[in-house]
Design a protein around this motif. Sequence first.
Motif, mmCIF file in Angstrom:
data_model
loop_
_atom_site.group_PDB
_atom_site.id
_atom_site.type_symbol
_atom_site.label_atom_id
_atom_site.label_comp_id
_atom_site.label_asym_id
_atom_site.label_seq_id
_atom_site.Cartn_x
_atom_site.Cartn_y
_atom_site.Cartn_z
ATOM 1 N N HIS A 76 0.727 -1.389 -0.121
ATOM 2 C CA HIS A 76 0.006 0.189 -0.045
ATOM 3 C C HIS A 76 1.068 1.192 0.000
ATOM 4 O O HIS A 76 2.148 1.343 0.414
ATOM 5 C CB HIS A 76 -0.876 -0.050 1.454
ATOM 6 C CG HIS A 76 -1.903 -0.829 1.117
ATOM 7 N ND1 HIS A 76 -2.912 -0.847 2.401
ATOM 8 C CD2 HIS A 76 -2.237 -1.883 0.531
ATOM 9 C CE1 HIS A 76 -3.834 -1.909 2.200
ATOM 10 N NE2 HIS A 76 -3.409 -2.756 0.954
ATOM 11 N N MET A 83 -5.228 5.161 2.034
ATOM 12 C CA MET A 83 -4.392 4.260 1.614
ATOM 13 C C MET A 83 -4.820 3.809 0.404
ATOM 14 O O MET A 83 -5.777 3.425 0.225
ATOM 15 C CB MET A 83 -3.603 3.247 2.546
ATOM 16 C CG MET A 83 -4.849 2.471 3.231
ATOM 17 S SD MET A 83 -3.975 1.486 4.544
ATOM 18 C CE MET A 83 -5.555 0.239 4.726
ATOM 19 N N HIS A 105 3.438 1.013 3.178
ATOM 20 C CA HIS A 105 3.507 -0.165 4.143
ATOM 21 C C HIS A 105 3.084 -1.419 3.397
ATOM 22 O O HIS A 105 2.179 -1.541 2.250
ATOM 23 C CB HIS A 105 2.567 0.309 5.310
ATOM 24 C CG HIS A 105 1.199 0.602 4.775
ATOM 25 N ND1 HIS A 105 0.798 1.958 4.372
ATOM 26 C CD2 HIS A 105 0.138 -0.172 4.842
ATOM 27 C CE1 HIS A 105 -0.618 1.905 4.081
ATOM 28 N NE2 HIS A 105 -0.911 0.674 4.560
ATOM 29 N N MET A 107 0.349 -4.674 3.988
ATOM 30 C CA MET A 107 -0.776 -4.884 4.711
ATOM 31 C C MET A 107 -1.142 -6.387 4.854
ATOM 32 O O MET A 107 -1.092 -6.946 3.806
ATOM 33 C CB MET A 107 -1.746 -4.148 4.143
ATOM 34 C CG MET A 107 -3.077 -3.970 4.928
ATOM 35 S SD MET A 107 -2.802 -2.542 5.870
ATOM 36 C CE MET A 107 -4.505 -1.960 5.976
#
Length: 148
Positions: A76, A83, A105, A107
């Motif tokens: 993401h 996001m 990031h 996920m």
Amino acid sequence: MNRRSTLAAALTLTTGLALAGCGGDSAPKLEVADAYMPQPVSQQMAGAYFTVKNNGDTADKLTSVTSNLAKDISIHKTVGTKMERVESLPIPANGTLQLGHGGNHLMFMGLKSKPTKDDVVTIRLHFAHADPIRVAVPVKAADYQPKH
Ligand SMILES: [Cu+2]
């Protein structure tokens, strides 16, 4: 000498490839550092962050992540306050891909177990060019903030 280096620069720009003779192989040289996962609140979802440094003259991309912790792991990026799932994240030649709180990031959805602080989660990063890299991700407190 000037003409030569200008030409070299132009070639590098247009092809994006390293020139033969200045170091040889042009494969991406990736190094992963500063990995961590804040202790997840529930087994539903977790996030993870790290840095990928590319010491090579060829750009690469982080294309997918696998782990025993969850089947559904996506990449993401954060746009404003929302996001967005992306297919890949770019790793520039001689540059760095940074994942971090409030930005890019990983996920993890539907965890097989709920990791707690001081656990280590093993993940495998897959790239467009470089070989996969196995990363041991330490689980930190939920409010952990890395120091720079
Ligand atoms: Cu996300």
